[in-house]
Design a protein around this motif. Structure first.
Motif, PDB file in Angstrom:
ATOM      1  N   LEU A 102     -46.690  14.417 -34.965  1.00 37.83           N
ATOM      2  CA  LEU A 102     -45.229  14.373 -34.882  1.00 37.83           C
ATOM      3  C   LEU A 102     -44.748  13.057 -34.279  1.00 37.83           C
ATOM      4  N   ALA A 103     -45.454  12.582 -33.248  1.00 40.11           N
ATOM      5  CA  ALA A 103     -45.043  11.353 -32.569  1.00 40.11           C
ATOM      6  C   ALA A 103     -45.080  10.139 -33.483  1.00 40.11           C
ATOM      7  N   SER A 160     -44.653  10.461 -36.869  1.00 37.20           N
ATOM      8  CA  SER A 160     -44.024  10.861 -38.122  1.00 37.20           C
ATOM      9  C   SER A 160     -42.571  10.417 -38.180  1.00 37.20           C
ATOM     10  N   TYR A 165     -39.859  12.628 -36.453  1.00 37.95           N
ATOM     11  CA  TYR A 165     -39.738  12.771 -35.001  1.00 37.95           C
ATOM     12  C   TYR A 165     -38.290  12.763 -34.545  1.00 37.95           C
ATOM     13  N   TRP A 166     -37.458  11.911 -35.154  1.00 31.84           N
ATOM     14  CA  TRP A 166     -36.078  11.787 -34.702  1.00 31.84           C
ATOM     15  C   TRP A 166     -35.253  13.024 -35.026  1.00 31.84           C
ATOM     16  N   PRO A 193     -36.312   8.771 -30.705  1.00 29.28           N
ATOM     17  CA  PRO A 193     -37.555   8.027 -30.983  1.00 29.28           C
ATOM     18  C   PRO A 193     -38.112   7.256 -29.797  1.00 29.28           C
ATOM     19  N   SER A 231     -41.208   8.837 -28.286  1.00 30.83           N
ATOM     20  CA  SER A 231     -42.384   9.126 -29.107  1.00 30.83           C
ATOM     21  C   SER A 231     -43.686   8.793 -28.378  1.00 30.83           C
ATOM     22  N   THR A 262     -44.578  11.739 -26.162  1.00 21.12           N
ATOM     23  CA  THR A 262     -45.138  12.850 -26.931  1.00 21.12           C
ATOM     24  C   THR A 262     -46.563  12.540 -27.373  1.00 21.12           C
ATOM     25  N   CYS A 295     -30.739  12.845 -31.224  1.00 22.77           N
ATOM     26  CA  CYS A 295     -31.613  13.101 -32.356  1.00 22.77           C
ATOM     27  C   CYS A 295     -30.910  14.053 -33.304  1.00 22.77           C
TER      28      CYS A 295
END
Length: 299
Positions: free
Chosen positions: A23-24, A26, A29-30, A35, A38, A41, A213
């Motif tokens: 996910l971090a 990808s 993520y937002w 972001p 990230s 994460t 986000c």
């Protein structure tokens, strides 16, 4: 038996860590977090993955059933969050209330789907942020019949100079009492219609405003007085230019459709008396990420 439970816990922890790592990195993520977090994460995911190995090697430890259940629930929710369609769509429309907040809305057709499917995050977020570079690239200019060249944050049409702004900035100016009747503005967004608005001669032009986000998105709407609301299509992207006039009295609840919004804010002191409302190009990133209190505004 204890070794099997430890193995189950280790597998669940490894899956949770792997999900956080993926996910971090990808573009999705937002949709969930800003972001700028990230890296946090990603680091947490790496630590969780390492803990899975440590837990497996800790032979004297017996994991609790509640801990394993919590990990399982997290993984199920995480999987649903990234695989299911957006849960804010395809729900019965609710309405704007007197407190300027309302429930999730139904999804308009057409250009609204392009908004929902946007994956790449903007360069920056929030009140100090900005739109991605060249948001209008590769799309034609608005088709307004301007009588003079467009200049910066304004353009002249039929002898009237219009200020280009966005719906959120217009609502903010209204709340701060910076608007006056007769002020000429141009906004853009998705058309939303209701029977109540049709009867009053309005359409609503809407946008999605994002501070952190996609998960915290707030809908913003401004009413536009038009000759024939039924000639406009729900979910159609339009550019609207006109002058401000006091808003007509409307019901306290209006089922205005704004895709992706848990809450929404709308202007109610003024409405735009349309001089021209035309279908136009959708910006590269159709969401709003910034508010400005003076020109040049973020159109």
């Amino acid at each position: 038996m204890a070794s099997l439970v430890r193995l189950l816990e280790a597998c669940l922890l490894a899956l949770a860590g792997a999900f956080m790592l993926v996910l971090a990195t990808s573009p999705m993520y937002w949709h969930f977090f800003n972001p700028k977090y990230s890296w946090l994460t990603f680091t947490a995911g790496a630590i969780v993955a390492l803990l899975s190995l440590a837990g497996l090697l800790h032979r004297t430890r017996t994991p609790k059933a509640s801990e394993i259940a919590s990990l399982a629930v997290f993984l199920v929710l995480a999987g649903l969050a990234v695989t299911l369609p957006n849960p804010l769509f395809d729900v019965p429309p609710s309405g704007i209330t007197s407190s300027d907040s309302f429930e999730p809305f139904s999804q308009p057709p057409g250009d609204a789907q392009a908004m929902a499917n946007a994956e790449n995050p903007p360069d920056t977020f929030g009140l100090g942020g900005a739109f991605p570079a060249n948001p209008g690239a590769d799309v034609p200019a608005p088709t307004f019949d301007v009588t003079e060249e467009e200049n910066g944050s304004r353009f002249t049409m039929d002898g009237v100079e219009y200020i280009k702004t966005n719906i959120a900035e217009l609502i903010l100016a209204e709340q701060e009492n910076r608007l006056e009747p007769g002020g000429a503005y141009s906004v853009q967004g998705l058309v939303a219609r209701t029977p109540e608005l049709d009867e009053a001669g309005y359409i609503a032009v809407t946008r999605l405003f994002i501070v952190c986000c996609f998960a915290d998105a707030t809908g913003v709407a401004y009413l536009v007085d038009v000759d024939d609301p039924q000639s406009y299509t729900q979910g159609q992207w339009v550019h609207a230019a006109g002058t401000l006039a006091p808003a007509k009295t409307l019901p306290k609840t209006l089922p205005i459709a704004i895709p992706g919004a848990f809450t929404a804010i709308h202007g109610d002191k003024f409405a735009i008396s349309a001089a021209r409302v035309e279908p136009g190009p959708v910006p590269g990133m159709p969401f709003l990420f910034e508010l400005r209190g003076k020109e040049p505004y973020v159109y």
